[in-house]
Design a protein around this motif. Structure first.
Motif, mmCIF file in Angstrom:
data_model
loop_
_atom_site.group_PDB
_atom_site.id
_atom_site.type_symbol
_atom_site.label_atom_id
_atom_site.label_comp_id
_atom_site.label_asym_id
_atom_site.label_seq_id
_atom_site.Cartn_x
_atom_site.Cartn_y
_atom_site.Cartn_z
ATOM 1 N N ARG A 30 43.903 62.789 -2.326
ATOM 2 C CA ARG A 30 44.113 64.065 -1.634
ATOM 3 C C ARG A 30 44.882 65.059 -2.503
ATOM 4 N NH1 ARG A 30 46.390 61.421 2.998
ATOM 5 N NH2 ARG A 30 44.708 60.683 4.325
ATOM 6 N N GLN A 31 44.859 64.826 -3.785
ATOM 7 C CA GLN A 31 45.486 65.741 -4.742
ATOM 8 C C GLN A 31 47.003 65.788 -4.640
ATOM 9 O OE1 GLN A 31 43.261 66.913 -7.010
ATOM 10 N NE2 GLN A 31 41.864 65.731 -5.738
ATOM 11 N N PHE A 32 47.628 64.795 -4.040
ATOM 12 C CA PHE A 32 49.095 64.689 -4.094
ATOM 13 C C PHE A 32 49.370 63.742 -5.256
ATOM 14 C CE2 PHE A 32 53.096 63.799 -1.260
ATOM 15 C CZ PHE A 32 53.903 64.249 -2.291
ATOM 16 N N LYS A 33 49.606 64.324 -6.448
ATOM 17 C CA LYS A 33 49.574 63.512 -7.658
ATOM 18 C C LYS A 33 50.929 62.947 -8.065
ATOM 19 C CE LYS A 33 45.152 64.408 -8.792
ATOM 20 N NZ LYS A 33 44.112 63.406 -8.760
ATOM 21 N N ASP A 34 52.023 63.646 -7.670
ATOM 22 C CA ASP A 34 53.330 63.191 -8.151
ATOM 23 C C ASP A 34 53.885 62.062 -7.285
ATOM 24 O OD1 ASP A 34 53.104 65.354 -6.540
ATOM 25 O OD2 ASP A 34 54.494 66.630 -7.634
ATOM 26 N N VAL A 35 53.066 61.008 -7.194
ATOM 27 C CA VAL A 35 53.377 59.864 -6.344
ATOM 28 C C VAL A 35 53.230 58.608 -7.181
ATOM 29 C CG1 VAL A 35 52.573 58.586 -4.348
ATOM 30 C CG2 VAL A 35 52.373 61.041 -4.379
ATOM 31 N N VAL A 36 54.095 57.618 -6.948
ATOM 32 C CA VAL A 36 53.946 56.380 -7.704
ATOM 33 C C VAL A 36 54.460 55.207 -6.863
ATOM 34 C CG1 VAL A 36 56.193 56.427 -8.860
ATOM 35 C CG2 VAL A 36 54.253 55.366 -10.003
ATOM 36 N N ALA A 37 53.883 54.029 -7.115
ATOM 37 C CA ALA A 37 54.384 52.810 -6.474
ATOM 38 C C ALA A 37 54.982 51.925 -7.556
ATOM 39 C CB ALA A 37 53.253 52.080 -5.758
ATOM 40 N N ILE A 38 56.226 51.529 -7.359
ATOM 41 C CA ILE A 38 56.885 50.666 -8.352
ATOM 42 C C ILE A 38 57.006 49.274 -7.762
ATOM 43 C CG2 ILE A 38 58.945 50.306 -9.746
ATOM 44 C CD1 ILE A 38 59.473 53.291 -9.492
ATOM 45 N N ASN A 39 56.386 48.309 -8.420
ATOM 46 C CA ASN A 39 56.393 46.955 -7.848
ATOM 47 C C ASN A 39 56.175 45.916 -8.929
ATOM 48 O OD1 ASN A 39 53.553 46.731 -8.403
ATOM 49 N ND2 ASN A 39 53.291 48.166 -6.729
ATOM 50 N N SER A 40 56.125 44.674 -8.507
ATOM 51 C CA SER A 40 56.087 43.581 -9.470
ATOM 52 C C SER A 40 54.743 43.452 -10.190
ATOM 53 C CB SER A 40 56.408 42.272 -8.757
ATOM 54 O OG SER A 40 55.523 42.113 -7.671
ATOM 55 N N PHE A 41 53.731 44.193 -9.754
ATOM 56 C CA PHE A 41 52.453 44.143 -10.463
ATOM 57 C C PHE A 41 52.477 44.940 -11.753
ATOM 58 C CE2 PHE A 41 49.485 43.170 -6.641
ATOM 59 C CZ PHE A 41 49.974 41.879 -6.642
ATOM 60 N N MET A 42 53.481 45.796 -11.901
ATOM 61 C CA MET A 42 53.520 46.637 -13.101
ATOM 62 C C MET A 42 54.077 45.837 -14.271
ATOM 63 S SD MET A 42 55.166 50.002 -11.431
ATOM 64 C CE MET A 42 54.718 51.349 -12.481
ATOM 65 N N THR A 43 53.569 46.167 -15.459
ATOM 66 C CA THR A 43 54.127 45.522 -16.637
ATOM 67 C C THR A 43 55.453 46.203 -16.975
ATOM 68 O OG1 THR A 43 53.112 47.087 -18.133
ATOM 69 C CG2 THR A 43 51.831 45.133 -17.559
ATOM 70 N N TYR A 44 56.203 45.572 -17.857
ATOM 71 C CA TYR A 44 57.475 46.137 -18.271
ATOM 72 C C TYR A 44 57.282 47.554 -18.829
ATOM 73 C CZ TYR A 44 61.791 46.728 -20.862
ATOM 74 O OH TYR A 44 62.965 47.227 -21.353
ATOM 75 N N GLU A 45 56.251 47.707 -19.654
ATOM 76 C CA GLU A 45 56.010 49.007 -20.288
ATOM 77 C C GLU A 45 55.689 50.073 -19.235
ATOM 78 O OE1 GLU A 45 54.601 46.192 -21.447
ATOM 79 O OE2 GLU A 45 55.815 46.014 -23.275
ATOM 80 N N GLU A 46 54.863 49.683 -18.278
ATOM 81 C CA GLU A 46 54.487 50.642 -17.233
ATOM 82 C C GLU A 46 55.720 51.104 -16.470
ATOM 83 O OE1 GLU A 46 49.973 49.066 -16.194
ATOM 84 O OE2 GLU A 46 51.644 48.462 -14.953
ATOM 85 N N LYS A 47 56.567 50.141 -16.137
ATOM 86 C CA LYS A 47 57.779 50.490 -15.400
ATOM 87 C C LYS A 47 58.638 51.452 -16.220
ATOM 88 C CE LYS A 47 58.627 46.729 -12.263
ATOM 89 N NZ LYS A 47 59.403 45.551 -11.942
ATOM 90 N N GLN A 48 58.830 51.097 -17.513
ATOM 91 C CA GLN A 48 59.679 51.939 -18.343
ATOM 92 C C GLN A 48 59.143 53.353 -18.405
ATOM 93 O OE1 GLN A 48 62.695 51.246 -19.422
ATOM 94 N NE2 GLN A 48 62.461 49.265 -18.418
ATOM 95 N N SER A 49 57.826 53.482 -18.494
ATOM 96 C CA SER A 49 57.285 54.831 -18.638
ATOM 97 C C SER A 49 57.488 55.624 -17.344
ATOM 98 C CB SER A 49 55.821 54.800 -19.088
ATOM 99 O OG SER A 49 54.964 54.749 -17.998
ATOM 100 N N VAL A 50 57.464 54.945 -16.198
ATOM 101 C CA VAL A 50 57.759 55.633 -14.939
ATOM 102 C C VAL A 50 59.251 55.963 -14.850
ATOM 103 C CG1 VAL A 50 57.816 55.407 -12.426
ATOM 104 C CG2 VAL A 50 55.827 54.616 -13.687
#
Lengths: 519, 359
Positions: free
Chosen positions: A85-105
C-alpha cells in the motif's frame, strides 16, 4: 499535554492512506484517543481492523511507532501488506534476519515510521539503547492478552514490557487484543503499570455466522461429511487441524476424491515462498479449500470465506472464536462447522502437556544445569540449541528460561548457583507448572462442555466474554434448528482449465492481452 | 522415485567404499572437504547439493525402502553394496526422470539465486506492466529483493522490451525440455493476479513426492543454466540474472594460506611451525589444493613410480578406502600420498583415460 494532531480529519487520512471510506466500529474512537496521547486498551473482534488503530497514527504522527507482536509470520505479512500500500518506511525486526540485515536496519532506525519487533528482540540491550535515541510517539502491544499469566497464551517476555516502556521515556501505550476477558484486561493494565488506561471494549460476537456442531464416531465419518459438503458448495473454505500430518493427509484424500476443486494445505513447516503463494492463491480465489493448522489465517483479510470447518477442535474457546471470526467478514451468511468425535479429546490434552515441562523433565534440566555450572560452562545462546540441549520442546524451554531468569538462576547465558535458592525455585516451579496445567485443562474443559451443550450455542459461546450478543441475521446454530440442507450461501461458479505451459507462460508475460481476450 | 533413482546411482558408485551417510552429505551439499572429495572421486559431482533441504529421516526412509526392495544391502557398520541386476532394472523402470539434467557442483551457488531472481523479476514486471504496484512479492529474501530492485531501476526505460526478451528466451529455452518439465517450471512462476503453484501442489498434480518435485526443479534449473551458459548471446537476458555469480570455490581461506606459503618454497614442516598448526592439518590443506587445481604439482610429493603403484593398488582393491589401498602398497607410501593421488585423478581410475599417455 500538547498535541499536534488533534484536529486532523481522520476520514480524509483513511481515504488517503488506506483507500477506505469509513471506519469500522471502534477504530475511530481508539485512534482519536491514541492521537490525544492517552494510554489505550482496545479489545476488538478478529477481522475488525485492529492494526489500522496504530497504522494510521503511525502515518500521521511525528516520530516512530513501535509494535510488539509475538508472531513473526504475522508481522512479516503486515509489513508486506503495508509496503504493497505504498507505506514503505516500515520494517519487521526478528530472528529470521541475518546479523548483517539487522545491522543495516539498526544504522537507519531514524528512517522508519513503523517498526515491528518480537518481544525477544526488545530484550537486547544494544537495540534498546538505539531506540532510546529515537523519538518514539507510540508503543503498541499487539495480542496484549499474552501479558496475562492467566491468559490463554502467556508469553514470558511480555511481562517485562513495562520496564522497557520505562526505558524508552514512557511513550503513550496502545494495547490491543481480540480476546480478553475482564480479568485479563485488568492484568494487562497492572502489568503495564498503567492503571488508568482508557478501555475500548467491543463485542466479539458475529451475527452473520451460524454455528454448527456435528457429532461423529470416527475420522471416516468426518471424511464422508467433508466430501459431501465440499462437493455441494462452491465457496471459499478453511479447514482447521491440530497437526501438520493430519493437514497433509486429509488434503491428499480430499484432492483425489474431489478433482474439480482446488485444495491445498498450509502449515508452519512450509518454507516462506510456499506459504506466500498458497496464502495469495487463496486470497486470489485460485484455491477453494485450505486445509491448515492454526498457523493460517492470522492477518488474512479475505472477505468471502463462507465456511470454517474444525476437523479437530481447538484448545480453548478463545482460539475457536478467533478462527471462526475469519468467516464472512463481508457480512454475508457464513457457517462454522465443528466435527467432534469423543476420542478427539485426547489430542488437545497431549498438546497441552507438550507446552509445559513435566516435573521429571524439570529435574533433568536442573541436573544438567548443575553439571554445566560445575564445568564452568554456560547455556547456548540460541533458543533452539538450548531446547535441544535440555531435550525440551522450544515452547517448553521458552517458558522455563524466563522462570529461571526470574529466580536468578540464569543471567543471560551464565548459571548462578545457590543450593537453597535452587531448591526453592524447583519447588515453586513445580507448583507453577501444575497451576498452568490446571488453567489450560480448565479451558479445555470449557470448550468440551460447550461442544456438548444442548442449549443455544451462540448464547453459551459468548457468555464468558460479554453480557449480551446481537441477534443472528441468518440461522442461529445447530441447537436452534440449523440444518445444512437449508443453507444457500452466495457462491461463485468457477472452473479450472488446464492449459499448456506455452499458454500459461504467455499469460504471465502478457497479462494485458489475456484479460482482453477473456472479456 | 527420483530421489530413489539418484540414491541407487550414487550407491552404485560408492558401494563398499563409503558409509551410506556419505550419499546423504553429497545430496545435501555439505561443505566439507570429505564430501567434496567424494563427489570427485566417485564422479558424482552432478548430484552435489541437489536437495539442500533433505532431512536425514526422509533420506533414511528412502534407503530403507531400497533395502526392502532388495536393491541395496546395508551392513551393520552402515557400509553397503548394491545388487547390480535389481539396480539396473530399477533405474530402467524409472528412466523418465531426467538424470542427465543435473550439474549440482557447478551450480551449487547459482541455482537458488537464478530461480528466485527470475520468479521475482517476472512477477514484478508483469504487475508493473498492468500498473499494479500493490502486489505481494512471493520472494522475501533480502538479497534477492534488493537485486531485483536494483535491476528493475537500472532497466527502467526498457521494461517492455525486457519483458518481451525474457518471454522469448524462456519460451525458447524451455522448449528444449520435455513438456512435463517445462510445465513444472512454468507452473512455479507468478504473474499479475496469478500466483504460481507450491511444491506441494505440484506434487499432488503429478502424483510424486514433494522431495522429488524439489529435486526435479533443481535439475530443471541446472539444465536451463547449462543451456544459457552454453549460448550466452542467444540467452542474453537470462544470462544477466546470473552473470555476477561465480561457481563455488572449495578451498578454505586457511588452505589458501598454506598454498601460498608452499609456493614460496616453505616445506610442510615449516608451514606447520610458522602457522602453529598440526602437520596433519597442513596435509588436509594440500589435499584441498590438489582437488581444486588441475595444475597441482603432484610430482613434488609422489614419485612417478609410487603414483603408478598406488593406482594399481586402487584398481586391485576396487575401492577408495584408504586402509585397503595402503595394505597393497609398500610401507614407505603414506596415507597422505594416497590421498593426493586420489585427489588429482578424481575418479578417472578405471574409466580408461588413466592408462592413456600420461601414466
Amino acid at each position: 499535554m500538547i498535541c499536534m494532531v488533534v484536529n486532523i480529519d481522520l476520514e480524509k487520512q483513511l481515504r488517503k492512506y488506506f483507500k477506505l471510506t469509513t471506519f469500522r466500529p471502534g477504530q475511530k474512537e481508539i485512534i482519536q484517543d491514541v492521537l490525544d496521547g492517552k494510554d489505550v486498551l482496545g479489545v476488538l473482534p478478529t477481522g475488525s481492523g485492529k492494526s489500522l488503530c496504530y497504522q494510521l497514527p503511525a502515518r500521521v504522527m511525528d516520530g516512530l511507532t513501535i509494535v510488539v507482536s509475538p508472531l513473526i509470520s504475522l508481522m512479516m505479512d503486515q509489513v508486506k501488506q503495508l509496503k504493497a500500500r505504498q507505506f514503505k518506511d516500515v520494517v519487521a525486526i526478528n530472528s529470521f534476519m541475518t546479523y548483517e540485515e539487522k545491522q543495516s536496519v539498526f544504522c537507519q532506525l531514524h528512517l522508519y515510521k513503523l517498526i515491528y519487533v518480537s518481544p525477544e528482540q526488545l530484550q537486547q540491550r544494544e537495540f534498546i539503547s538505539l531506540l532510546q535515541k529515537q523519538n518514539i510517539s507510540l508503543f503498541v502491544i499487539d495480542e496484549a492478552h499474552c501479558i496475562s499469566q492467566w491468559g490463554h497464551e502467556f508469553r514470558p517476555d511480555y511481562s517485562r514490557l513495562d520496564a522497557i516502556i520505562d526505558r524508552l521515556n514512557d511513550p503513550p501505550v496502545l494495547a490491543l487484543s481480540a480476546t480478553a476477558t475482564e480479568d485479563v484486561q485488568e492484568d494487562i493494565a497492572i502489568s503495564l503499570n498503567r492503571p488508568h488506561m482508557v478501555k475500548h471494549v467491543y463485542p466479539t460476537d458475529r451475527n452473520n455466522i451460524t454455528f454448527c456442531i456435528k457429532q461423529v464416531n470416527d475420522d471416516q465419518e468426518k471424511m464422508h461429511i467433508l466430501k459431501n459438503i465440499l462437493s455441494k458448495y462452491k465457496v471459499p473454505v478453511i479447514i482447521y487441524f491440530s497437526s501438520r500430518q493430519a493437514t497433509e493427509k486429509v488434503t491428499r484424500i480430499l484432492a483425489s476424491s474431489l478433482p474439480d476443486k482446488s485444495i491445498a494445505s498450509y502449515h508452519g513447516g512450509m518454507d516462506q515462498m510456499e506459504r506466500t503463494v498458497i496464502q495469495q492463491q487463496f486470497m486470489n480465489d485460485q484455491i477453494d479449500v485450505i486445509c491448515s493448522t492454526s498457523a493460517f489465517g492470522m492477518g488474512i483479510d479475505k472477505p468471502n470465506i463462507r465456511l470454517v470447518i474444525h476437523y479437530h477442535f481447538p484448545l480453548q474457546l478463545e482460539d475457536y472464536i478467533q478462527e471462526v471470526g475469519r468467516a464472512g467478514r463481508d457480512g454475508k451468511s457464513s457457517v462454522s462447522l465443528l466435527l467432534y468425535a469423543k476420542k478427539d479429546e485426547a489430542i488437545p490434552l497431549s498438546l497441552i502437556h507438550k507446552q509445559l515441562p513435566t516435573t521429571d523433565e524439570l529435574l533433568t534440566v536442573f541436573n544438567k544445569l548443575y553439571q554445566l555450572y560445575q564445568r564452568q560452562s554456560s547455556i547456548p545462546k540460541k533458543e533452539e540449541d538450548a531446547a535441544a540441549l535440555f531435550d525440551l520442546e522450544e515452547i517448553q524451554w521458552r517458558f522455563l528460561h524466563f522462570q529461571l531468569e526470574c529466580h536468578g538462576i540464569l543471567r543471560d547465558t551464565s548459571i548462578v548457583y545457590h543450593a537453597r535458592n535452587w531448591e526453592k525455585a524447583y519447588d515453586s516451579l513445580c507448583n507453577l507448572i501444575e497451576q498452568r496445567l490446571n488453567i489450560k485443562k480448565s479451558k479445555l474443559h470449557d470448550i468440551i462442555r460447550w461442544i456438548n451443550d444442548t442449549e443455544c450455542l451462540r448464547k453459551q459461546l459468548y457468555r464468558k466474554f460479554q453480557n449480551t450478543y446481537s441477534k443472528p441475521i441468518f440461522s442461529c446454530c445447530s441447537n436452534c434448528g440449523f440444518n445444512f440442507a437449508e443453507w444457500q450461501p452466495d457462491s461463485a461458479n468457477k472452473t479450472y482449465k488446464q492449459e499448456t505451459w506455452q499458454r500459461r507462460l504467455k499469460h504471465i508475460f502478457h497479462p494485458g492481452d489475456h484479460n482482453e481476450k477473456a472479456e | 522415485m527420483l530421489l530413489k533413482t539418484i540414491i541407487v546411482t550414487c550407491c552404485l558408485q560408492m558401494q563398499k567404499s563409503r558409509t551410506i551417510s556419505a550419499i546423504y552429505h553429497l545430496l545435501k551439499g555439505k561443505r566439507s572437504i570429505q564430501t567434496f572429495q567424494d563427489a570427485h572421486i566417485f564422479q558424482l559431482t552432478c548430484y552435489f547439493g541437489i536437495c539442500k533441504s533433505l532431512k536425514k529421516q526422509t533420506f533414511n526412509k528412502h534407503v530403507n525402502d531400497l533395502v526392502k526392495m532388495n536393491i541395496v544391502v546395508l551392513n551393520k557398520d552402515s557400509s553397503f553394496y548394491v545388487r547390480d541386476q535389481a539396480a539396473d532394472s530399477f533405474k530402467k523402470k524409472h528412466h523418465f526422470f531426467p538424470l542427465n539434467y543435473f550439474n549440482g557442483l557447478r551450480y551449487a551457488n547459482t541455482t537458488d539465486t537464478f530461480f528466485y531472481r527470475l520468479v521475482l523479476l517476472v512477477q514484478t514486471l508483469a504487475n508493473s506492466q498492468m500498473n499494479h504496484f500493490s502486489f505481494i512479492p512471493v520472494v522475501d529474501d533480502r538479497k534477492i529483493t534488493s537485486w531485483v530492485k536494483t535491476f528493475y531501476k537500472r532497466t527502467a526505460s526498457k521494461h517492455d522490451m525486457l519483458m518481451n526478451r525474457l518471454y522469448l528466451e524462456l519460451k525458447d529455452v524451455l522448449s528444449q525440455l520435455s513438456d512435463r518439465d517445462a510445465d513444472v517450471f512454468v507452473q512455479r512462476l507468478s504473474g499479475y493476479n496469478n500466483y504460481g503453484k507450491s511444491i506441494g501442489q505440484l506434487a499432488a498434480a503429478y502424483n510424486i513426492d514433494q522431495t522429488d518435485v524439489i529435486i526435479l526443479m533443481n535439475g530443471i534449473c541446472h539444465r536451463l543454466l547449462d543451456i544459457i551458459h552454453y549460448d550466452k548471446k542467444r540467452y542474453k537476458t537470462l544470462y544477466t540474472l546470473v552473470e555476477d555469480i561465480s561457481p563455488p570455490v572449495f578451498i578454505t581461506d586457511s588452505a589458501q594460506k598454506t598454498k601460498r606459503l608452499i609456493l614460496h618454497n616453505y616445506t610442510i614442516e615449516d608451514v606447520a611451525k610458522y602457522r602453529n598448526l598440526k602437520i596433519n592439518t597442513i596435509y588436509d590443506h594440500i589435499v584441498e589444493w590438489a582437488l581444486n587445481d588441475n595444475q597441482f604439482p603432484i610430482e613434488n610429493y609422489v614419485t612417478d613410480a609410487d603414483r603408478k603403484a598406488i593406482i594399481r593398488a586402487i584398481q586391485k582393491a576396487q575401492s577408495f578406502k584408504l586402509k585397503d589401498i595402503k595394505q597393497l602398497v609398500h610401507d614407505d607410501i603414506t596415507y597422505f600420498q594416497i590421498r593426493l593421488v586420489i585427489a588429482v585423478t578424481k575418479g578417472k581410475i578405471g574409466s580408461g583415460d588413466m592408462y592413456g599417455g600420461k601414466y
